[in-house]
Design a protein around this motif. Sequence first.
Motif, PDB file in Angstrom:
ATOM      1  N   VAL A 193      -7.068  71.831  -5.730  1.00 31.99           N
ATOM      2  CA  VAL A 193      -8.501  71.709  -5.489  1.00 31.99           C
ATOM      3  C   VAL A 193      -9.082  70.782  -6.552  1.00 31.99           C
ATOM      4  CG1 VAL A 193     -10.722  72.901  -5.337  1.00 31.99           C
ATOM      5  CG2 VAL A 193      -8.638  74.011  -4.481  1.00 31.99           C
ATOM      6  N   THR A 194      -9.750  69.733  -6.121  1.00 30.17           N
ATOM      7  CA  THR A 194     -10.308  68.766  -7.050  1.00 30.17           C
ATOM      8  C   THR A 194     -11.827  68.737  -6.951  1.00 30.17           C
ATOM      9  OG1 THR A 194     -10.270  66.877  -5.527  1.00 30.17           O
ATOM     10  CG2 THR A 194      -8.245  67.342  -6.755  1.00 30.17           C
ATOM     11  N   LEU A 195     -12.461  68.447  -8.079  1.00 29.71           N
ATOM     12  CA  LEU A 195     -13.913  68.256  -8.130  1.00 29.71           C
ATOM     13  C   LEU A 195     -14.188  66.962  -8.884  1.00 29.71           C
ATOM     14  CD1 LEU A 195     -13.298  71.543  -8.794  1.00 29.71           C
ATOM     15  CD2 LEU A 195     -15.784  71.606  -8.548  1.00 29.71           C
ATOM     16  N   ASN A 196     -14.895  66.058  -8.253  1.00 31.36           N
ATOM     17  CA  ASN A 196     -15.221  64.787  -8.875  1.00 31.36           C
ATOM     18  C   ASN A 196     -16.651  64.396  -8.568  1.00 31.36           C
ATOM     19  OD1 ASN A 196     -12.543  63.767 -10.025  1.00 31.36           O
ATOM     20  ND2 ASN A 196     -11.958  64.244  -7.919  1.00 31.36           N
ATOM     21  N   VAL A 205     -15.326  73.573 -14.561  1.00 33.84           N
ATOM     22  CA  VAL A 205     -14.709  74.230 -13.415  1.00 33.84           C
ATOM     23  C   VAL A 205     -13.491  73.455 -12.929  1.00 33.84           C
ATOM     24  CG1 VAL A 205     -15.073  74.907 -11.006  1.00 33.84           C
ATOM     25  CG2 VAL A 205     -16.867  75.304 -12.696  1.00 33.84           C
ATOM     26  N   ALA A 206     -13.582  72.136 -12.917  1.00 33.73           N
ATOM     27  CA  ALA A 206     -12.481  71.312 -12.408  1.00 33.73           C
ATOM     28  C   ALA A 206     -11.189  71.527 -13.175  1.00 33.73           C
ATOM     29  CB  ALA A 206     -12.875  69.836 -12.465  1.00 33.73           C
ATOM     30  N   ARG A 207     -11.307  71.953 -14.418  1.00 37.02           N
ATOM     31  CA  ARG A 207     -10.128  72.084 -15.273  1.00 37.02           C
ATOM     32  C   ARG A 207      -9.601  73.509 -15.362  1.00 37.02           C
ATOM     33  NH1 ARG A 207     -13.111  67.789 -16.591  1.00 37.02           N
ATOM     34  NH2 ARG A 207     -11.989  65.891 -17.222  1.00 37.02           N
ATOM     35  N   GLN A 208     -10.176  74.416 -14.605  1.00 36.46           N
ATOM     36  CA  GLN A 208      -9.632  75.768 -14.577  1.00 36.46           C
ATOM     37  C   GLN A 208      -8.279  75.756 -13.880  1.00 36.46           C
ATOM     38  OE1 GLN A 208     -12.534  78.304 -12.693  1.00 36.46           O
ATOM     39  NE2 GLN A 208     -13.987  78.153 -14.393  1.00 36.46           N
ATOM     40  N   PRO A 209      -7.246  76.356 -14.484  1.00 37.93           N
ATOM     41  CA  PRO A 209      -5.900  76.307 -13.884  1.00 37.93           C
ATOM     42  C   PRO A 209      -5.838  76.867 -12.471  1.00 37.93           C
ATOM     43  CG  PRO A 209      -5.788  77.050 -16.164  1.00 37.93           C
ATOM     44  CD  PRO A 209      -7.246  76.999 -15.807  1.00 37.93           C
ATOM     45  N   ARG A 249     -11.273  69.648  -1.617  1.00 41.14           N
ATOM     46  CA  ARG A 249     -11.838  68.442  -2.220  1.00 41.14           C
ATOM     47  C   ARG A 249     -13.361  68.609  -2.291  1.00 41.14           C
ATOM     48  NH1 ARG A 249      -7.230  68.132  -3.168  1.00 41.14           N
ATOM     49  NH2 ARG A 249      -5.738  66.513  -2.526  1.00 41.14           N
ATOM     50  N   ILE A 250     -13.898  68.538  -3.497  1.00 42.55           N
ATOM     51  CA  ILE A 250     -15.333  68.629  -3.693  1.00 42.55           C
ATOM     52  C   ILE A 250     -15.795  67.341  -4.355  1.00 42.55           C
ATOM     53  CG2 ILE A 250     -17.210  69.845  -4.866  1.00 42.55           C
ATOM     54  CD1 ILE A 250     -15.490  72.401  -4.682  1.00 42.55           C
ATOM     55  N   VAL A 251     -16.728  66.671  -3.705  1.00 40.09           N
ATOM     56  CA  VAL A 251     -17.306  65.438  -4.232  1.00 40.09           C
ATOM     57  C   VAL A 251     -18.804  65.642  -4.393  1.00 40.09           C
ATOM     58  CG1 VAL A 251     -17.715  62.983  -3.833  1.00 40.09           C
ATOM     59  CG2 VAL A 251     -15.531  64.005  -3.146  1.00 40.09           C
TER      60      VAL A 251
END
Length: 260
Positions: A177-180, A166-170, A133-135
């Motif tokens: 792994v999420t980036l928001n 990057v968040a949408r790389q398969p 999880r990346i915030v």
Amino acid sequence: MDLGIKGRWAVVCAASKGLGKGCALALAREGVNLAINARDVDTLAATAAELRLLGVEVREVAGDISQPDVRAALVAACPQVDILVNNAGGPPPGDFRDWEREDWLRALELNMLTPIELIKATIDGMAERGFGRIVNITSGSVKAPIATLGLSNGARSGLTGFVAGVARQPQIAGNNVTLNGLLPGSFDTDRLRSGFHRAATLSGRDEGELVDAGKQEIPAGRFGSAEEFGAFCAFLCSAHAGYLTGQNLLLDGGAYPGTY
């Protein structure tokens, strides 16, 4: 609700006070162990002691997070980084006509390139382990730019665009792994209070009147608290938020007037 992250390790930047501390406290209450960073050694140590009272392991790394050796030490302080909360104070306001190249480079270094370097250092390990999880704590100005915050508008928008790809790389999204982005409006922090003090000094107006006027501009009728900001961040870092990625979530008490 059990957020399902007890025993995980998180890196939280600018964690000694304000919104960063709010995030660190919320994660600690969920049983997350922490590596925290800030520049001031004494303030950071006091925050670390407070966090340890919640029964988690806390390791502090003081220093300027824009420096490679500080970033490396912060990441190395964790057995593994499951959660990354990027956070840094924004550059000062002003007129773009007065800014030199060095001002722009400093803003980009702190508010765009440093978060990217921390993402680079941690994201592949997250993907290999199947959880991450990346915030990125940015600013409401990413969604509604503020005229006097051109340095922040530019640098933070650059980070936002980078993260969206990057968040949408398969190999990232497909491995849990999420980036928001978490976009704060007006929160009751030292930075907000110092801004009102500066505005009162420059304008000659009463500081209390300026504060009251600021609250009246927010439909909620108040400034946010670091605690509620941290709680929202903790949910984004939870096991339940795996289907939310590549988004920019605005917390501003309804101040943004748009629909989208």
